[in-house]
Design a protein around this motif. Sequence first.
Motif, PDB file in Angstrom:
ATOM      1  N   ARG A 122     -14.746 -17.302  10.273  1.00 28.99           N
ATOM      2  CA  ARG A 122     -14.135 -16.690   9.090  1.00 28.99           C
ATOM      3  C   ARG A 122     -13.581 -15.308   9.377  1.00 28.99           C
ATOM      4  N   THR A 123     -14.079 -14.673  10.416  1.00 27.46           N
ATOM      5  CA  THR A 123     -13.537 -13.379  10.837  1.00 27.46           C
ATOM      6  C   THR A 123     -13.294 -13.417  12.338  1.00 27.46           C
ATOM      7  N   VAL A 124     -12.125 -12.946  12.745  1.00 28.08           N
ATOM      8  CA  VAL A 124     -11.778 -12.904  14.162  1.00 28.08           C
ATOM      9  C   VAL A 124     -11.341 -11.489  14.497  1.00 28.08           C
ATOM     10  N   GLY A 125     -12.000 -10.892  15.482  1.00 25.47           N
ATOM     11  CA  GLY A 125     -11.598  -9.589  15.985  1.00 25.47           C
ATOM     12  C   GLY A 125     -10.718  -9.750  17.211  1.00 25.47           C
ATOM     13  N   PHE A 126      -9.796  -8.832  17.371  1.00 23.85           N
ATOM     14  CA  PHE A 126      -8.902  -8.863  18.528  1.00 23.85           C
ATOM     15  C   PHE A 126      -8.954  -7.516  19.242  1.00 23.85           C
ATOM     16  N   ILE A 127      -9.180  -7.562  20.544  1.00 28.67           N
ATOM     17  CA  ILE A 127      -9.118  -6.370  21.384  1.00 28.67           C
ATOM     18  C   ILE A 127      -7.836  -6.483  22.188  1.00 28.67           C
ATOM     19  N   ALA A 128      -6.809  -5.761  21.757  1.00 24.85           N
ATOM     20  CA  ALA A 128      -5.481  -5.925  22.330  1.00 24.85           C
ATOM     21  C   ALA A 128      -5.348  -5.169  23.648  1.00 24.85           C
ATOM     22  N   ALA A 129      -4.421  -5.644  24.470  1.00 23.86           N
ATOM     23  CA  ALA A 129      -4.108  -4.969  25.726  1.00 23.86           C
ATOM     24  C   ALA A 129      -2.922  -4.042  25.517  1.00 23.86           C
ATOM     25  N   GLY A 130      -2.789  -3.049  26.385  1.00 21.63           N
ATOM     26  CA  GLY A 130      -1.718  -2.081  26.231  1.00 21.63           C
ATOM     27  C   GLY A 130      -0.514  -2.334  27.105  1.00 21.63           C
ATOM     28  N   ASN A 131      -0.559  -3.379  27.945  1.00 25.58           N
ATOM     29  CA  ASN A 131       0.534  -3.558  28.902  1.00 25.58           C
ATOM     30  C   ASN A 131       1.752  -4.246  28.310  1.00 25.58           C
ATOM     31  N   VAL A 132       1.568  -5.072  27.277  1.00 28.17           N
ATOM     32  CA  VAL A 132       2.680  -5.812  26.679  1.00 28.17           C
ATOM     33  C   VAL A 132       2.612  -5.668  25.159  1.00 28.17           C
ATOM     34  N   GLY A 149     -10.108 -13.921   8.373  1.00 24.40           N
ATOM     35  CA  GLY A 149      -9.815 -12.506   8.285  1.00 24.40           C
ATOM     36  C   GLY A 149      -9.732 -11.935   9.683  1.00 24.40           C
ATOM     37  N   VAL A 150      -8.832 -10.989   9.889  1.00 20.78           N
ATOM     38  CA  VAL A 150      -8.530 -10.500  11.232  1.00 20.78           C
ATOM     39  C   VAL A 150      -8.699  -8.982  11.288  1.00 20.78           C
ATOM     40  N   VAL A 151      -9.418  -8.520  12.315  1.00 19.89           N
ATOM     41  CA  VAL A 151      -9.544  -7.085  12.589  1.00 19.89           C
ATOM     42  C   VAL A 151      -9.001  -6.854  13.994  1.00 19.89           C
ATOM     43  N   VAL A 152      -7.973  -6.029  14.109  1.00 16.87           N
ATOM     44  CA  VAL A 152      -7.311  -5.794  15.385  1.00 16.87           C
ATOM     45  C   VAL A 152      -7.637  -4.392  15.883  1.00 16.87           C
ATOM     46  N   LYS A 153      -8.162  -4.302  17.109  1.00 14.79           N
ATOM     47  CA  LYS A 153      -8.292  -3.020  17.797  1.00 14.79           C
ATOM     48  C   LYS A 153      -7.135  -2.915  18.781  1.00 14.79           C
ATOM     49  N   THR A 154      -6.193  -2.030  18.497  1.00  8.12           N
ATOM     50  CA  THR A 154      -5.063  -1.864  19.401  1.00  8.12           C
ATOM     51  C   THR A 154      -5.458  -0.996  20.588  1.00  8.12           C
ATOM     52  N   ALA A 155      -4.661  -1.071  21.648  1.00  7.72           N
ATOM     53  CA  ALA A 155      -4.925  -0.289  22.850  1.00  7.72           C
ATOM     54  C   ALA A 155      -4.451   1.139  22.663  1.00  7.72           C
ATOM     55  N   ALA A 178      -4.182  -8.470   2.943  1.00 10.12           N
ATOM     56  CA  ALA A 178      -5.586  -8.099   2.750  1.00 10.12           C
ATOM     57  C   ALA A 178      -6.487  -8.756   3.789  1.00 10.12           C
ATOM     58  N   ARG A 179      -5.950  -9.750   4.509  1.00  8.26           N
ATOM     59  CA  ARG A 179      -6.748 -10.449   5.505  1.00  8.26           C
ATOM     60  C   ARG A 179      -6.581  -9.874   6.912  1.00  8.26           C
ATOM     61  N   ILE A 180      -5.913  -8.724   7.033  1.00  2.68           N
ATOM     62  CA  ILE A 180      -5.782  -8.116   8.366  1.00  2.68           C
ATOM     63  C   ILE A 180      -5.945  -6.603   8.269  1.00  2.68           C
ATOM     64  N   GLU A 181      -6.739  -6.045   9.169  1.00  7.74           N
ATOM     65  CA  GLU A 181      -6.872  -4.594   9.292  1.00  7.74           C
ATOM     66  C   GLU A 181      -6.657  -4.222  10.752  1.00  7.74           C
ATOM     67  N   VAL A 182      -5.952  -3.125  10.963  1.00  2.32           N
ATOM     68  CA  VAL A 182      -5.597  -2.691  12.313  1.00  2.32           C
ATOM     69  C   VAL A 182      -6.166  -1.302  12.562  1.00  2.32           C
ATOM     70  N   PHE A 183      -6.910  -1.169  13.650  1.00  5.81           N
ATOM     71  CA  PHE A 183      -7.512   0.104  14.043  1.00  5.81           C
ATOM     72  C   PHE A 183      -7.033   0.476  15.440  1.00  5.81           C
ATOM     73  N   ASN A 184      -7.254   1.737  15.775  1.00  2.00           N
ATOM     74  CA  ASN A 184      -7.021   2.171  17.145  1.00  2.00           C
ATOM     75  C   ASN A 184      -8.134   3.125  17.564  1.00  2.00           C
ATOM     76  N   TRP A 185      -8.776   2.786  18.665  1.00  2.00           N
ATOM     77  CA  TRP A 185      -9.733   3.721  19.261  1.00  2.00           C
ATOM     78  C   TRP A 185      -9.687   3.554  20.774  1.00  2.00           C
ATOM     79  N   SER A 186     -10.159   4.552  21.474  1.00  2.00           N
ATOM     80  CA  SER A 186     -10.083   4.539  22.932  1.00  2.00           C
ATOM     81  C   SER A 186     -11.180   3.665  23.525  1.00  2.00           C
ATOM     82  N   ARG A 187     -10.991   3.322  24.795  1.00  2.00           N
ATOM     83  CA  ARG A 187     -11.984   2.515  25.505  1.00  2.00           C
ATOM     84  C   ARG A 187     -13.337   3.214  25.562  1.00  2.00           C
ATOM     85  N   ALA A 188     -13.318   4.548  25.478  1.00  2.00           N
ATOM     86  CA  ALA A 188     -14.568   5.308  25.547  1.00  2.00           C
ATOM     87  C   ALA A 188     -15.459   5.073  24.329  1.00  2.00           C
TER      88      ALA A 188
END
Length: 436
Positions: A122-132, A149-155, A178-188
Amino acid sequence: MSVSTASSQAQARVPSPGTAGHDSSRLVESDIASAAARVRGAESIGPGADRMAEALARVFELWRDRDYARRREAIAAIARAAGYSVAMLESSIDALLKPFTIEALKSLAARISSSGGGDRPRTVGFIAAGNVAGAGMHEIAIALVAGAGVVVKTASAEPVFFAEFARTLAEIDRDAAARIEVFNWSRARADLTAALIANCDQVVAYGDDLTIESLHNRRNVIGFGSRVSAAVVAPGVTDSRRIDTVVERLARDVVLFEQLGCLSLHQVFVVSRTGDAARGLAIRMSAALERMGKSMPPAKIPLRDAVEIRAVRERARWRRIAGEPVELFEGDRLEWRVVFEPSSARDDSFNVSPGFRTVYVTGVRDLGEFRDRIAAVAGRIEAMAVAGDESEAAEIGATVGSIGIPYVCAPGEMQSPPLDWRHGGGGFFDMMVGAR
């Protein structure tokens, strides 16, 4: 391989609840947990598969328009941060978005609706890559149409594309967004990544093999690690009437996304008894890459990648000095490189280039030798472009399909796999859509 990082701790742009705009410097673990709960809760009021497919189709239609302001601004920002040319990114994004038609999305929705799928996450998180930019769009679209529902962590290197895409979805259909949220944080910020994994039913991670290996012990993580793609050119298209068209399209497959994605072309195998056709293709490829450097200027190459490229050049030169029948063709200022090897040159099964328009052209005596070359590394090859007459293409397609290469296509189509592409073997697709 990497691209230049825009910032190790990218800041939010325009806050917009339910879509994007979270200030990474202020995020805490409970923010990620709350976001996962929100997108999960939106399932009960959000659109069904058909409506989500229609909403996404409208978003993709806007983003295919090069004059669409949000796309234009996003591409300009990505190009500045990564040192890419806008022209190259424009063509790359065109190729990325090509498969997401209303027909393909509606077909996906029908398949999902007919399969039931009560055990889908019911919820899928995505850890995106920064190369493409946009890598992972297939899986994100599939998850949304499937009702997750989707939560995306961008690179950190590329925080723009998915945030802006989600904002467009909010403008088209707020319930869908409402079914998608996009965040950005560093690998650290390992605490935030751990919170994403802990609060999503399933997590899809993209990146290099080291990134994926660091997550291997998490039972709910599917990793798409480092993969590469190749091409094979059969005798039926090596005559002067057809070869230039084939080469132009293969050169495009090299140039798009600066050769940094899993669908990027690294090595071209040319079936040729004497090797003459392979050398001829290498010369033509050099000319095509030179021309494309004018219409799609090459990127500013990061130092680490430039070092690797220089190493490729020097190895080719020293091998030539040592008497091996290897030739190096190259442009000015590291703009492009073609390394030609006749079939007798080496026994290596596959060459992975450092990217940034570096491609190997290798002769093989027949399809049997080609099969032997790639069989040992088939698990690392994501796509194979096939050029040949009808019977040759059918034979090669059957060969590469039998060893598990997920995507077989014509030259020039490597960055546009269909929506039902079985990326990485199809595990995620089967989970969300239903096994074949």
